[in-house]
Design an enzyme around this catalytic site. Structure first.
Site, PDB file in Angstrom:
ATOM      1  N   ASP A  36       0.843  -1.196   0.000  1.00 52.23           N
ATOM      2  CA  ASP A  36       0.000   0.000   0.000  1.00 52.23           C
ATOM      3  C   ASP A  36       0.874   1.240   0.000  1.00 52.23           C
ATOM      4  O   ASP A  36       1.927   1.273   0.640  1.00 52.23           O
ATOM      5  CB  ASP A  36      -0.925   0.022   1.216  1.00 52.23           C
ATOM      6  N   ASP A  62       4.001   1.887  -4.120  1.00 50.81           N
ATOM      7  CA  ASP A  62       3.370   2.812  -5.058  1.00 50.81           C
ATOM      8  C   ASP A  62       3.287   2.057  -6.371  1.00 50.81           C
ATOM      9  O   ASP A  62       4.313   1.819  -7.033  1.00 50.81           O
ATOM     10  CB  ASP A  62       4.219   4.077  -5.203  1.00 50.81           C
ATOM     11  N   VAL A  63       2.091   1.673  -6.776  1.00 54.72           N
ATOM     12  CA  VAL A  63       1.938   0.767  -7.915  1.00 54.72           C
ATOM     13  C   VAL A  63       2.337   1.392  -9.240  1.00 54.72           C
ATOM     14  O   VAL A  63       2.471   0.685 -10.241  1.00 54.72           O
ATOM     15  CB  VAL A  63       0.490   0.224  -8.013  1.00 54.72           C
ATOM     16  N   ASN A  89      -5.185  -4.851  -6.846  1.00 54.41           N
ATOM     17  CA  ASN A  89      -6.410  -4.275  -6.289  1.00 54.41           C
ATOM     18  C   ASN A  89      -6.372  -2.756  -6.170  1.00 54.41           C
ATOM     19  O   ASN A  89      -7.420  -2.114  -6.185  1.00 54.41           O
ATOM     20  CB  ASN A  89      -6.652  -4.888  -4.901  1.00 54.41           C
ATOM     21  N   TYR A 153     -12.088   6.513 -15.268  1.00 58.74           N
ATOM     22  CA  TYR A 153     -12.211   5.296 -14.470  1.00 58.74           C
ATOM     23  C   TYR A 153     -12.655   4.136 -15.355  1.00 58.74           C
ATOM     24  O   TYR A 153     -12.062   3.048 -15.315  1.00 58.74           O
ATOM     25  CB  TYR A 153     -13.212   5.510 -13.337  1.00 58.74           C
ATOM     26  N   LYS A 157     -10.503   0.713 -16.187  1.00 61.67           N
ATOM     27  CA  LYS A 157     -10.990  -0.620 -15.828  1.00 61.67           C
ATOM     28  C   LYS A 157     -11.249  -1.471 -17.067  1.00 61.67           C
ATOM     29  O   LYS A 157     -11.128  -2.700 -17.024  1.00 61.67           O
ATOM     30  CB  LYS A 157     -12.240  -0.496 -14.968  1.00 61.67           C
ATOM     31  N   THR A 188     -17.525   0.456   0.645  1.00 60.92           N
ATOM     32  CA  THR A 188     -16.182   0.898   1.002  1.00 60.92           C
ATOM     33  C   THR A 188     -16.119   2.408   0.824  1.00 60.92           C
ATOM     34  O   THR A 188     -17.033   3.026   0.279  1.00 60.92           O
ATOM     35  CB  THR A 188     -15.116   0.259   0.099  1.00 60.92           C
TER      36      THR A 188
END
Length: 247
Positions: A36, A62-63, A89, A153, A157, A188
């Site tokens: 994360d 950090d992806v 994720n 977004y 995706k 969430t």
């Protein structure tokens, strides 16, 4: 236990769906690397699992940075011999329509949501090939299947959806499976940002089950794809949306 002896790396593992998934994986016998960018949330989740007698390590991630992926992978390899399962994720969301999205926001969303899974897969696939296989689960969205208010977004995706299929067909003979999960509205922090309160009744009216999903319900789907129970599945799209894309 369905993941006994396995090592999993979960990006965005400190909160929401990622936290629920890290707990389910650990409960099923896996050692979980909780990656994360939010160090406080990731470390707290790892500590919570450790306090419960489960096996977890926090790794700063950090992806959007390839070096971060390599560092996280090296940590887990040094401690546990490699990574058998990757869950891509981590994601971000802004509820802005096309005319309100500037280039900076577009680039940010695509970097985290689409580049992140690409870099994650690129990092783990060589070691998975050497070890005889593995399972990669990419978290997409129902926004990757049909249009949504936020074009960046949805585009990110949708990219994850087809990245998944590319990985699946190109690495199946190496024993690597890759599938995507497509949640609908989930209870969430991000899920509520995507469906603000004044739009909630309207959005839930389009969900046959009439409610938000729970993070653990998405985690159970991810667990299935990580386990050998899904051994003949690759390139698949597992939709977990309360029926909202059925009609």
């Amino acid at each position: 236990m369905r993941l006994a002896g396995k090592v999993a790396l979960i990006s965005g593992g400190g909160k929401g769906i990622g936290a629920a998934t890290s707990r389910r994986f650990a409960e099923e016998g896996a050692h979980v690397g909780i990656g994360d960018v939010d160090r406080e949330a990731g470390a707290a989740q790892a500590q919570q699992l450790s306090d419960a007698g489960l096996s977890a390590t926090f790794v700063a991630l950090d992806v959007t940075r390839a070096a971060n992926w390599q560092s996280a992978l090296q940590t887990l390899t040094d401690q546990h011999g490699g990574v058998d399962i990757l869950v891509n994720n981590a994601g971000i969301y802004y509820r802005h329509g096309l005319e309100s999205v500037d280039e900076t926001e577009w680039d940010s969303v695509l970097a985290v949501n689409a580049k992140g899974p690409f870099l994650g897969a690129k990092a783990v696939i060589p070691s998975m090939k050497q070890c005889g296989g593995g399972s990669i689960i990419n978290i997409s969205s129902t926004a990757g299947i049909r249009g949504s208010i936020a074009p960046h977004y949805g585009a990110s995706k949708g990219a994850v959806r087809l990245l998944t299929k590319s990985i699946a067909v190109n690495f199946a003979r190496d024993g690597i499976r890759c599938n995507s999960v497509h949640p609908g509205p989930v209870d969430t922090e991000m899920g509520h940002a995507a469906v603000p309160r004044d739009h909630r009744d309207q959005r839930l009216a389009r969900v046959p089950l009439g409610r938000f999903g729970r993070p653990d319900e998405i985690a159970n789907a991810i667990l299935f794809l990580a386990s050998d129970e899904s051994s003949f599945m690759t390139g698949s799209e597992l939709v977990v949306d309360g029926g909202s894309t059925a009609g």
